[in-house]
Every structure is written in structure tokens, then in C-alpha cells.
Design an enzyme around this catalytic site. Structure first.
Site, short mmCIF file in Angstrom:
data_model
loop_
_atom_site.label_atom_id
_atom_site.label_comp_id
_atom_site.label_asym_id
_atom_site.label_seq_id
_atom_site.Cartn_x
_atom_site.Cartn_y
_atom_site.Cartn_z
N HIS A 119 40.22 31.99 32.79
CA HIS A 119 41.58 32.54 32.79
C HIS A 119 42.63 31.50 33.20
CE1 HIS A 119 39.83 36.89 33.23
NE2 HIS A 119 39.78 36.44 32.01
N CYS A 130 59.57 22.35 26.86
CA CYS A 130 59.08 21.03 26.42
C CYS A 130 57.58 20.85 26.65
CB CYS A 130 59.86 19.91 27.11
SG CYS A 130 59.43 19.70 28.86
N GLY A 187 30.97 38.70 42.56
CA GLY A 187 32.31 39.16 42.93
C GLY A 187 33.24 39.47 41.77
N1 APR Z 1 32.03 39.80 48.23
C1 APR Z 1 31.54 40.18 47.03
N2 APR Z 1 32.22 40.99 46.20
C2 APR Z 1 33.42 41.42 46.60
C3 APR Z 1 33.99 41.06 47.84
C4 APR Z 1 33.23 40.20 48.69
N3 APR Z 1 33.67 39.80 49.88
N4 APR Z 1 35.19 41.66 47.93
C5 APR Z 1 35.37 42.34 46.81
N5 APR Z 1 34.31 42.21 45.98
C6 APR Z 1 34.11 42.71 44.63
C7 APR Z 1 34.68 44.07 44.34
O1 APR Z 1 33.73 45.08 44.64
C8 APR Z 1 34.99 43.99 42.85
O2 APR Z 1 33.88 44.39 42.07
O3 APR Z 1 34.78 41.80 43.77
C9 APR Z 1 35.21 42.49 42.60
C10 APR Z 1 36.64 42.11 42.34
O4 APR Z 1 37.05 42.70 41.13
P1 APR Z 1 38.48 42.43 40.49
O5 APR Z 1 39.52 42.51 41.54
O6 APR Z 1 38.60 43.30 39.32
O7 APR Z 1 38.40 40.87 40.08
P2 APR Z 1 37.85 40.23 38.74
O8 APR Z 1 36.63 40.89 38.27
O9 APR Z 1 37.78 38.77 39.00
O10 APR Z 1 39.04 40.53 37.76
C11 APR Z 1 39.01 40.01 36.46
O11 APR Z 1 41.23 40.77 36.06
O12 APR Z 1 43.42 41.09 36.72
C12 APR Z 1 42.56 40.29 36.06
O13 APR Z 1 42.94 38.08 35.41
C13 APR Z 1 42.55 38.85 36.51
O14 APR Z 1 40.68 37.30 36.47
C14 APR Z 1 41.09 38.61 36.82
C15 APR Z 1 40.38 39.65 36.00
#
Ligand code: APR
Length: 248
Positions: A119, A130, A187
């Protein structure tokens, strides 16, 4: 959890061809909130702010509401045990590549050399007129939206909703997913596509899929992951590395 950590360490010790897909959960222990779920960014801010339509229609608003906050958080953050553990896995010759949805640069800061920024990256801003790039840390923030010397507005080098994944990143990620022995999915809520397809491709091609997450995800429920190690990414990764060091 301990048994699953031991199982993951054993399986990782037997391969030199693992790939990781990481998401916002990796950086939570570095002080960067996730997007979804409790305490997530989208609880406070309308996700529309991450769309290219919104940015094009009102860049100052998007800078004020979303980008400035992101900049502050990223500026302050440092790699945690999750990033460090993944860097160690690369150093041990087990992990080839990280495909990350994160834009915070923490995997590289921890020492990983092969990181696909699916991303994009928050480390750079690009002038919308530019196309000249400027390091985010060096951008003059006295005016919002910040502007390039030419007068054009800067945008972060990240992929907004509604924009295409960089073709090279997509092509290489698919290739790695279809060739790896183990995919570690760390995560991520696994709801944003096409990133969430990478574990599906890996599974279809016979790889083991190991999830590390505080919660179940669609990958857990649809049996794409072989198993879920439920816990904080930093703690789980630290446990895996300790066990691997004992085994190897
Ligand atoms: N350890 C492990 N997992 C965790 C922790 C932790 N300390 N804290 C939160 N999580 C988990 C949550 O349970 C959830 O499943 O991490 C995940 C985070 O999910 P999102 O917030 O949806 O993040 P992500 O999957 O990276 O999102 C994907 O969405 O908004 C867009 O572009 C943005 O790259 C991002 C994409």
C-alpha cells in the site's frame, strides 16, 4: 498458545522459503492504532478520508484530519518485538520477503531487507503537479496542505482507497505467495483486497498458512489458515524466536 508457538517454530525451522503478510496489528505495540476494531482509526474518522476522491476534492481537509495525525504517530514510532522477530527470521534464512500493508517503514527499520510495500510508503510525499518527491520528515508543514517548490500540493506515496496497487508489488506478491512453503499472516484483519488474497493463493498452492492475530479473521473462519496463534504479535513473535533459537 505455547503449543502453537512451538509448532510454528518447528515448522519454520524446516523451511528456507517463508513469506509474511503483515498488517496494522504488527505496529499496534509500537503505538500506531489499527484501522478496524476497538480503538481503530475508523472508529473516529470516516474511512472516506482514505479515498482518493476525498483527497482530490479537499486535500487540506484530508491533511488536517488524517495525514497530520499519521505523520505524528509514524515519526514517534519504533519497531517492536514483532518487527524485530520478523527481521530475525530473515537473518536466519527462514523468511524471504515481507508483503506489508503498512506504510510506516518499521519493518525496514527493524532490519528486513526485502519488504514489498503493498500500500505504498508514508516515508515520501510526491508533488501532484511536477511529481518531485520529498522525504515526509523534510516537508514544510507550516502551510496545509504542504506544497512543493513549484506550488503543487504534496500527497503521501501511499495507496488511497480507489487507487491501484503498484503492479510490480502485486505481481511479485502473487508470485511469492504461490511459491512459498509457509505464509505467516500477522496482524491483519484480512478484509482488504487484493492483499487478503495472498494467503488464499498460498494455501491453494499447498503452503501452510499460520496466522498471528488477537482475533479470528475470515482466513480463520474459512480455514485458509492452518491455525491461529491468538495473541499480541510482539509477544507471539518473541516466543517463536526463543523457541527457534533453542531448536537450531
Ligand atoms: N497483535 C496482533 N494482532 C493485532 C494486534 C496486536 N497487538 N492489535 C490488533 N491486531 C489485529 C486486529 O485483530 C485486526 O485483525 O490486527 C488487525 C488489524 O486490522 P486492520 O486495522 O483492518 O489493519 P489491516 O488489515 O492492515 O488493514 C488493511 O486497510 O484501511 C486500510 O490501507 C489500510 O493497509 C490498511 C488496510
Amino acid at each position: 498458545m505455547d503449543d502453537l508457538i512451538k509448532r510454528a517454530a518447528k515448522e519454520l525451522s524446516e523451511t528456507k522459503n517463508a513469506v509474511a503478510l503483515t498488517g496494522a496489528g504488527c505496529s499496534v505495540e509500537s503505538g500506531i492504532p489499527p484501522f478496524r476494531g476497538k480503538g481503530g482509526v475508523w472508529e473516529r474518522i470516516d474511512p472516506d478520508y482514505a479515498s482518493i476522491e476525498k483527497f482530490m476534492s479537499d486535500p487540506a481537509d484530508v491533511w488536517n484530519v488524517l495525514i497530520k495525525e499519521m505523520k505524528d504517530l509514524v515519526d514517534k514510532s519504533k519497531p517492536n518485538e514483532c518487527h524485530k522477530g520478523l527481521a530475525k527470521l530473515e537473518e536466519m534464512g527462514i523468511l524471504n520477503t515481507i508483503i506489508t500493508q503498512n506504510v510506516d517503514g518499521l519493518h525496514q527499520m527493524a532490519g528486513n531487507k526485502d519488504v514489498i510495500e503493498f500500500h505504498g510508503s508514508f516515508a515520501w510525499q510526491r508533488c501532484m503537479d511536477c511529481s518531485e518527491k520529498c522525504e515526509t520528515g523534510k516537508v514544510d508543514m507550516s502551510e496545509i496542505p504542504p506544497r512543493c517548490k513549484c506550488g503543487g500540493i504534496y500527497r503521501p506515496e501511499v495507496i488511497f482507497f480507489g487507487e491501484m496497487i503498484p503492479p510490480d508489488a502485486l505481481f511479485r506478491s502473487k508470485q511469492l505467495a504461490s511459491q512459498c512453503d509457509i505464509m505467516l499472516v500477522v496482524g491483519t484483519s484480512a478484509v482488504v483486497h487484493p492483499a487478503a488474497m495472498m494467503p488464499v493463493i498460498a494455501k491453494q498452492k499447498g503452503a501452510k498458512v499460520i496466522e498471528i492475530n488477537m482475533e479470528r479473521t475470515p482466513l480463520t473462519d474459512d480455514h485458509i489458515s492452518d491455525y491461529l496463534i491468538a495473541g499480541k504479535a510482539g509477544e507471539v513473535m518473541k516466543g517463536i524466536i526463543t523457541e527457534l533459537e533453542r531448536l537450531m
